[in-house]
Design a protein around this motif. Structure first.
Motif, mmCIF file in Angstrom:
data_model
loop_
_atom_site.group_PDB
_atom_site.id
_atom_site.type_symbol
_atom_site.label_atom_id
_atom_site.label_comp_id
_atom_site.label_asym_id
_atom_site.label_seq_id
_atom_site.Cartn_x
_atom_site.Cartn_y
_atom_site.Cartn_z
ATOM 1 N N VAL A 199 62.006 17.511 55.965
ATOM 2 C CA VAL A 199 61.346 18.498 55.120
ATOM 3 C C VAL A 199 61.137 17.905 53.732
ATOM 4 O O VAL A 199 62.069 17.402 53.111
ATOM 5 C CB VAL A 199 62.208 19.780 55.017
ATOM 6 N N ALA A 200 59.892 17.963 53.254
ATOM 7 C CA ALA A 200 59.606 17.456 51.908
ATOM 8 C C ALA A 200 60.332 18.327 50.892
ATOM 9 O O ALA A 200 60.343 19.554 50.993
ATOM 10 C CB ALA A 200 58.103 17.484 51.659
ATOM 11 N N GLN A 201 60.959 17.698 49.931
ATOM 12 C CA GLN A 201 61.713 18.442 48.939
ATOM 13 C C GLN A 201 61.039 18.345 47.575
ATOM 14 O O GLN A 201 60.551 17.288 47.176
ATOM 15 C CB GLN A 201 63.146 17.910 48.848
ATOM 16 N N ALA A 202 61.018 19.467 46.876
ATOM 17 C CA ALA A 202 60.405 19.533 45.545
ATOM 18 C C ALA A 202 61.495 19.745 44.510
ATOM 19 O O ALA A 202 62.581 20.249 44.810
ATOM 20 C CB ALA A 202 59.397 20.682 45.498
ATOM 21 N N ASN A 203 61.208 19.360 43.278
ATOM 22 C CA ASN A 203 62.147 19.584 42.187
ATOM 23 C C ASN A 203 62.260 21.068 41.878
ATOM 24 O O ASN A 203 61.283 21.822 41.970
ATOM 25 C CB ASN A 203 61.675 18.866 40.921
ATOM 26 N N ALA A 204 63.454 21.482 41.492
ATOM 27 C CA ALA A 204 63.616 22.821 40.926
ATOM 28 C C ALA A 204 62.938 22.838 39.561
ATOM 29 O O ALA A 204 63.122 21.919 38.757
ATOM 30 C CB ALA A 204 65.105 23.160 40.793
ATOM 31 N N ARG A 205 62.141 23.892 39.313
ATOM 32 C CA ARG A 205 61.360 23.938 38.077
ATOM 33 C C ARG A 205 61.580 25.266 37.360
ATOM 34 O O ARG A 205 61.835 26.297 37.987
ATOM 35 C CB ARG A 205 59.870 23.758 38.372
ATOM 36 N N THR A 216 57.960 34.933 28.833
ATOM 37 C CA THR A 216 57.310 34.693 30.120
ATOM 38 C C THR A 216 57.976 33.501 30.780
ATOM 39 O O THR A 216 58.127 32.445 30.152
ATOM 40 C CB THR A 216 55.808 34.402 29.938
ATOM 41 N N VAL A 217 58.384 33.675 32.030
ATOM 42 C CA VAL A 217 59.036 32.580 32.748
ATOM 43 C C VAL A 217 58.303 32.325 34.066
ATOM 44 O O VAL A 217 57.685 33.219 34.642
ATOM 45 C CB VAL A 217 60.525 32.888 33.039
ATOM 46 N N ASN A 218 58.356 31.099 34.500
ATOM 47 C CA ASN A 218 57.828 30.701 35.802
ATOM 48 C C ASN A 218 58.741 29.618 36.350
ATOM 49 O O ASN A 218 59.354 28.875 35.581
ATOM 50 C CB ASN A 218 56.398 30.163 35.696
ATOM 51 N N GLY A 219 58.824 29.504 37.671
ATOM 52 C CA GLY A 219 59.659 28.443 38.210
ATOM 53 C C GLY A 219 59.790 28.515 39.711
ATOM 54 O O GLY A 219 59.153 29.322 40.393
ATOM 55 N N GLN A 220 60.646 27.641 40.215
ATOM 56 C CA GLN A 220 60.902 27.558 41.654
ATOM 57 C C GLN A 220 62.324 27.077 41.875
ATOM 58 O O GLN A 220 62.738 26.069 41.304
ATOM 59 C CB GLN A 220 59.913 26.598 42.312
ATOM 60 N N VAL A 221 63.082 27.813 42.693
ATOM 61 C CA VAL A 221 64.459 27.445 43.015
ATOM 62 C C VAL A 221 64.645 27.499 44.530
ATOM 63 O O VAL A 221 63.755 27.928 45.266
ATOM 64 C CB VAL A 221 65.467 28.367 42.306
ATOM 65 N N ALA A 222 65.817 27.095 44.982
ATOM 66 C CA ALA A 222 66.029 26.889 46.411
ATOM 67 C C ALA A 222 66.446 28.135 47.174
ATOM 68 O O ALA A 222 66.297 28.182 48.392
ATOM 69 C CB ALA A 222 67.086 25.799 46.613
ATOM 70 N N THR A 253 63.446 23.230 48.121
ATOM 71 C CA THR A 253 63.630 22.817 46.729
ATOM 72 C C THR A 253 64.992 22.163 46.534
ATOM 73 O O THR A 253 66.000 22.619 47.071
ATOM 74 C CB THR A 253 63.513 24.040 45.799
ATOM 75 N N LEU A 254 65.022 21.107 45.754
ATOM 76 C CA LEU A 254 66.270 20.418 45.438
ATOM 77 C C LEU A 254 67.147 21.292 44.537
ATOM 78 O O LEU A 254 66.639 22.194 43.863
ATOM 79 C CB LEU A 254 65.968 19.088 44.741
ATOM 80 N N PRO A 255 68.464 21.042 44.486
ATOM 81 C CA PRO A 255 69.345 21.838 43.621
ATOM 82 C C PRO A 255 68.912 21.768 42.152
ATOM 83 O O PRO A 255 68.443 20.736 41.679
ATOM 84 C CB PRO A 255 70.716 21.185 43.819
ATOM 85 N N ALA A 256 69.080 22.878 41.458
ATOM 86 C CA ALA A 256 68.716 22.952 40.033
ATOM 87 C C ALA A 256 69.903 22.492 39.197
ATOM 88 O O ALA A 256 70.783 23.286 38.852
ATOM 89 C CB ALA A 256 68.311 24.377 39.671
ATOM 90 N N GLY A 257 69.915 21.209 38.864
ATOM 91 C CA GLY A 257 71.030 20.660 38.093
ATOM 92 C C GLY A 257 71.100 21.186 36.678
ATOM 93 O O GLY A 257 72.117 21.014 35.996
ATOM 94 N N TRP A 258 70.042 21.838 36.222
ATOM 95 C CA TRP A 258 69.991 22.358 34.852
ATOM 96 C C TRP A 258 70.460 23.805 34.756
ATOM 97 O O TRP A 258 70.677 24.315 33.651
ATOM 98 C CB TRP A 258 68.558 22.284 34.328
#
Length: 448
Positions: A199-205, A216-222, A253-258
């Motif tokens: 499975v292709a993995q994307a960065n958490a944003r 205003t917030v936007n993003g993507q988490v796992a 989505t990859l883990p959100a290290g932030w």
């Protein structure tokens, strides 16, 4: 040609079905005849002090974070920004965030074969609001031939299959009486199960913009749990009534290290005008809408919290001083600004931390603009922790590392001299951690 960028605009910047129109508006910006087309856009970037950056995109495969949202806004102008936002029905901050990432990539795509003088047909279609061209399905040759076969073949084939089945059944009936039951040795080995495709993995944003207290917030988490955790922290910091936008959930989505550090820092990041965004372990900051003292304070808070990240947009006294150098500045003016910099290294090593890379980028630009013939000593200094001889060696290695980085950024090596001083020239008391931090420094001197 533009499908991946349209998808990026839709998913990453939450523009959804407006994404294709947004790419069309960006292309319209690039080829606007009233503004001089492609060359006119380049001129506007040059006037904004971003000419070298614009030229670096031409014919290139452009990665993220080469252009900041405030730079995008400054180059395209507030009027164009407001027009695009009105046409799409989205906030201006959404346009500047998405445009800063996608415009450089469009320039790179459009200039693979040289600078375009006119807009290609596919570009004109998007500018005019037509759907992006899609590949048409063409039936295989055998299928097309079948369409032209006479009608009697339509019933002949099933009839032949029926006859073949009847013969096969009679044959099997005769064999069943004598065929032995299969033994384990005769049983064919089972086929190994096909492994699932990776499975292709994307960065958490995550992107946040605070305009007059409206966030205003936007993003993507796992996971839904991550989304709920982050959303609860945002509501606690800003109030649910002041919060808008969306955070998508995608299990790939990859883990959100932030995330945990950000949640702990949110109560201190409530300044109106602040914008920032995470993409994996990359952090982009825009503090241009804040007063000078707040710009410096917020930048330092984010740098301390995310020191292992690659950070762009940091603002400190050095950045202010370097950007404020007037044409014709002297060598003393230059080193006065350079000595306000903090260059950080991994503990006990000469590896420059990622959050210091942009600082050295600012330094390189200033040094390259200095009067010809200036030679600068880059002096490395340490605190008194550990062995004095080892500290002397480390300070020389760090000075050399800074010179190597500046050379990578285009500074002539023959104008730089590295010298390690170890722990012998402290400027603060080594008895405190604060004093030690001040003693771990790079010092720049004009060589006469």
């Amino acid at each position: 040609m533009f499908n991946s960028l349209i998808r990026d605009a839709a998913e990453r910047f939450n523009l959804g079905d407006k994404a294709e129109r947004f790419i069309g508006l960006l292309l319209g910006l690039i080829f606007d005849p009233a503004q001089g087309g492609f060359s006119g856009l380049r001129s506007r970037f040059t006037q904004a002090g971003l000419g070298d950056l614009f030229r670096s995109w031409i014919g290139a495969h452009v990665v993220d974070n080469v252009l900041q949202p405030d730079q995008f806004s400054a180059a395209v102008g507030d009027e164009a920004l407001a027009s695009m936002a009105a046409k799409l029905g989205v906030p201006k901050v959404s346009i500047s965030l998405a445009g800063a990432t996608l415009l450089p990539k469009l320039i790179g795509l459009l200039t693979r074969d040289g600078e375009p003088s006119t807009a290609p047909a596919e570009v004109l279609a998007l500018i005019n609001g037509a759907p992006a061209p899609r590949a048409h399905h063409v039936a295989p040759t055998s299928a097309r031939k079948a369409e032209r076969r006479p009608g009697w073949l339509l019933w002949l084939v099933p009839l032949l299959l029926l006859l073949a089945g009847f013969v096969l059944m009679r044959s099997c009936g005769k064999d069943d009486a004598t065929a032995p039951a299969p033994t384990p040795a005769m049983t064919a080995p089972s086929e190994p199960a096909a492994s699932a495709a990776p499975v292709a993995q994307a960065n958490a944003r995550f992107d946040l913009s605070n305009v007059d207290g409206k966030v205003t917030v936007n993003g993507q988490v796992a996971s839904d749990a991550d989304k709920l955790k982050l959303w609860d922290a945002l509501k606690a910091a800003f109030g649910e009534a002041n919060l808008g936008g969306d955070i998508r959930v995608d299990p790939a989505t990859l883990p959100a290290g932030w995330m945990d550090k950000l949640i702990g820092l949110l109560p201190q990041l409530k300044a109106s005008g602040l914008k920032f965004g995470f993409d994996g372990d990359t952090l982009s900051i825009d503090t241009s809408g804040l007063p000078e003292d707040q710009r410096i304070a917020v930048s330092e808070q984010l740098r301390k919290a995310f020191g292992g990240f690659q950070i762009s947009g940091l603002w400190d006294r050095a950045a202010a001083a370097l950007s404020g150098l007037k044409p014709g500045f002297s060598g003393d003016d230059l080193v006065g600004a350079l000595n306000l910099m903090n260059v950080y290294f991994d503990s006990g090593s000469a590896t420059i931390t990622r959050d210091s890379l942009e600082t050295l980028d600012h330094a390189a630009k200033a040094i390259k603009a200095a009067p010809a013939g200036i030679r600068i000593e880059v002096g490395g200094h340490t605190d008194n922790t550990g062995d004095a001889a080892a500290n002397l060696t480390l300070s020389q290695q760090r000075a050399d590392a800074v010179i190597a980085r500046l050379a990578e950024l285009g500074v002539a090596r023959d104008g730089l001299v590295g010298k390690g001083y170890g722990q012998d020239q402290p400027i603060a008391d080594n008895a405190s951690e604060e004093g030690k931090a001040k003693n771990r420094r790079m010092h720049f001197t004009v060589l006469k």
